[in-house]
Motif scaffolding. Sequence first.
Motif, PDB file in Angstrom:
ATOM      1  N   ILE A   1      12.060  -2.305  -7.520  1.00  0.00           N
ATOM      2  CA  ILE A   1      12.184  -1.748  -9.154  1.00  0.00           C
ATOM      3  C   ILE A   1      11.576  -0.223  -9.396  1.00  0.00           C
ATOM      4  N   SER A   2      10.624   0.275  -7.737  1.00  0.00           N
ATOM      5  CA  SER A   2       9.878   1.032  -8.056  1.00  0.00           C
ATOM      6  C   SER A   2      11.205   2.492  -7.731  1.00  0.00           C
ATOM      7  N   ALA A   3      11.960   1.726  -6.576  1.00  0.00           N
ATOM      8  CA  ALA A   3      13.337   2.576  -6.482  1.00  0.00           C
ATOM      9  C   ALA A   3      13.813   3.229  -7.736  1.00  0.00           C
ATOM     10  N   LEU A   4      14.092   2.089  -8.905  1.00  0.00           N
ATOM     11  CA  LEU A   4      14.993   1.636 -10.168  1.00  0.00           C
ATOM     12  C   LEU A   4      14.274   2.968 -11.097  1.00  0.00           C
ATOM     13  N   VAL A   5      13.040   2.802 -11.587  1.00  0.00           N
ATOM     14  CA  VAL A   5      12.330   3.284 -11.891  1.00  0.00           C
ATOM     15  C   VAL A   5      12.095   4.331 -11.718  1.00  0.00           C
ATOM     16  N   LEU A   6      11.406   4.880 -10.998  1.00  0.00           N
ATOM     17  CA  LEU A   6      11.608   6.562 -10.404  1.00  0.00           C
ATOM     18  C   LEU A   6      12.691   6.843 -10.493  1.00  0.00           C
TER      19      LEU A   6
ATOM     20  N   ALA B   1       0.604  -1.178   0.166  1.00  0.00           N
ATOM     21  CA  ALA B   1      -0.595  -0.433  -0.026  1.00  0.00           C
ATOM     22  C   ALA B   1       0.589   1.134  -0.327  1.00  0.00           C
ATOM     23  N   ALA B   2       1.978   1.469   1.140  1.00  0.00           N
ATOM     24  CA  ALA B   2       2.649   2.596   1.026  1.00  0.00           C
ATOM     25  C   ALA B   2       3.787   3.062  -0.605  1.00  0.00           C
ATOM     26  N   LEU B   3       3.580   1.665  -1.431  1.00  0.00           N
ATOM     27  CA  LEU B   3       4.797   1.663  -2.579  1.00  0.00           C
ATOM     28  C   LEU B   3       3.703   2.505  -3.546  1.00  0.00           C
ATOM     29  N   GLY B   4       2.640   1.888  -3.725  1.00  0.00           N
ATOM     30  CA  GLY B   4       0.946   2.351  -4.625  1.00  0.00           C
ATOM     31  C   GLY B   4       0.900   3.894  -3.987  1.00  0.00           C
ATOM     32  N   GLY B   5       0.806   4.523  -2.700  1.00  0.00           N
ATOM     33  CA  GLY B   5       0.556   5.966  -2.131  1.00  0.00           C
ATOM     34  C   GLY B   5       1.774   6.678  -3.161  1.00  0.00           C
ATOM     35  N   LEU B   6       3.325   6.223  -2.853  1.00  0.00           N
ATOM     36  CA  LEU B   6       4.602   6.531  -3.334  1.00  0.00           C
ATOM     37  C   LEU B   6       3.935   7.327  -5.002  1.00  0.00           C
ATOM     38  N   TRP B   7       3.504   5.652  -6.269  1.00  0.00           N
ATOM     39  CA  TRP B   7       3.716   6.031  -6.738  1.00  0.00           C
ATOM     40  C   TRP B   7       2.763   7.096  -7.401  1.00  0.00           C
TER      41      TRP B   7
END
Length: 412
Positions: free
Chosen positions: A217-222, A61-67
Motif C-alpha cells: 500500500i505504501s509503495a502504491l500510494v507514494l 518501524a522502517a515503513l514509518g521512517g520511509l513515510w
Amino acid sequence: MSAATAQRSTIVERLTKSWLYIGLIGIGVVSFVRIITDTDDLTGAGTIRAAIIATCPILAAALGGLWAERAGVVNIGLEGQMILGTWGAAFFTYHYGPWVGILGAALLGLVGGLLHAIATVTFGVDHIVSGVAINLIGAGAATYLAEAVFPEYEGGGPRQLNGLEAPAQVTIPGVSDLANTISDQHWFFVSDVASVIQALTTNISTLSLLIFALVIISALVLWRTSFGLRLRSCGENPQAAETLGVNVYLYKYVAVLISGALAGIGGGFLALVASSGFSTGQTGGRGYIGLAAMIFGNWRPGGLLAGALTFGYTDSLRLRDTQSVHSLLLLVAIGLLMFAAWRACRKQVKGALVVAAAGALVMAWFLLTDSVPREFTVMTPYVTTMFVLALGSQRLRMPAADGKSYRRGSAG
C-alpha cells in the motif's frame, strides 16, 4: 494508455522481476549453505516463522521512517513511538479486544509523531534532537502509565500486563500440509521454498499479513498517486513544491503522523504477537533497527523489506542454536563475495576489493572455528545492522532535503 503510464508500468514490472530473481537467488544460496553445513534449521519452517515474527515490528518501524523521510523529516523517534504503541496496544486490547488494541497502538504512536511534527515542522527544531526527545518521552510515559494503570488489572503489574488476546491466525489447510510434506524431504531449493510457503500458510498472524500489505500500500500510494508525488517532492525540493502550490507543511505533518502510527503498530505487534503481553522496554532498540533497514533499503519499500527480512532472519537464528549462527558465517561470506563480484562487474574496483576482503575474513572465521560464542549470538542482529550499513553506504541516496529546515515563503 499514455506513454507515461506505460513507462511506469514497465518500471514496476522490471522492479518486481528484479526482486523476484533476488529472492530466488537468496533462497538458492541459503539452501546451498544448509546442505554444505548440514544445518536444516537454517530454512526450517520454525525458523522462517520466527523470522517473520521478528521481521514485522522492524518492518513497521522502517515503513514509518520511509513515510517521514520521503517528506524530508528524519524520524529518529521511531523507538519512542513504538514504545508508546506497546502500551496503547496493551491498554486498549485489555478493554476492547486485539484489533481495537492495534488501533490504540497506532493512536499512541501517532501522538508521538504529532509531537515530533510540531517540533520539527512548526518550530524548526533539529530533527535528531527532537527524535531523541521523543524516545525519552515515549519510554518515560509508557513506564509511568504502566505503573499508574496496570497494577489494578488482572495479570498486570507495574512493569507488565500479561494474558492479552492476540489477533487471529490464518492457516490454509491443503497448501500448508503439502508444503510441510515437501519441506520434510530436505531437497535442495524445493524444500526450502516449501518451508517459506509453509510458514506463510500455517498459523500466521493476521497482523503479520497486514504489515506486509502495508508495504504494498505504501509503495502504491507514494509512487503511483499524485498525493505521493507531492509528498515526495517535499522531501526533495520543498521550495520548488511550494511554488507549484503544494502545502508543504500539511504534507510533512501527514507524513510524520503516518510515520508515528506505523511505528505504533510495530509496537503493538510486539505486545500482542511477538510476546504474550506488555512489558516495559520490550522494543529492544527495534525502532533503530527499523531505521537502519530503511537506510539499507535506500529509502524504497522493496529495499527496506529486504533489509527488515535480513535483520529479522538473523534475529530469529540467535533464538535457535549456535550451530545455525556458525552456518550463518558461511552464508554471509558467500553473500559478500557475490556482492564484491557484482561491484567488480560495475567497475567499482575499490569497493569490490573492500567487500571481498570482508568476505574473506568472514570465510576464514567460519573455516577456522567450529562454533560461535553464545554472547555473540545475542549481538547478531545489531552487528548485522552496522555491517550492512557500512558496506552499503556508498550506494545510498537519501531524499535531497531530508532533515533540512524549511520555512514557508523561503522559495521567494
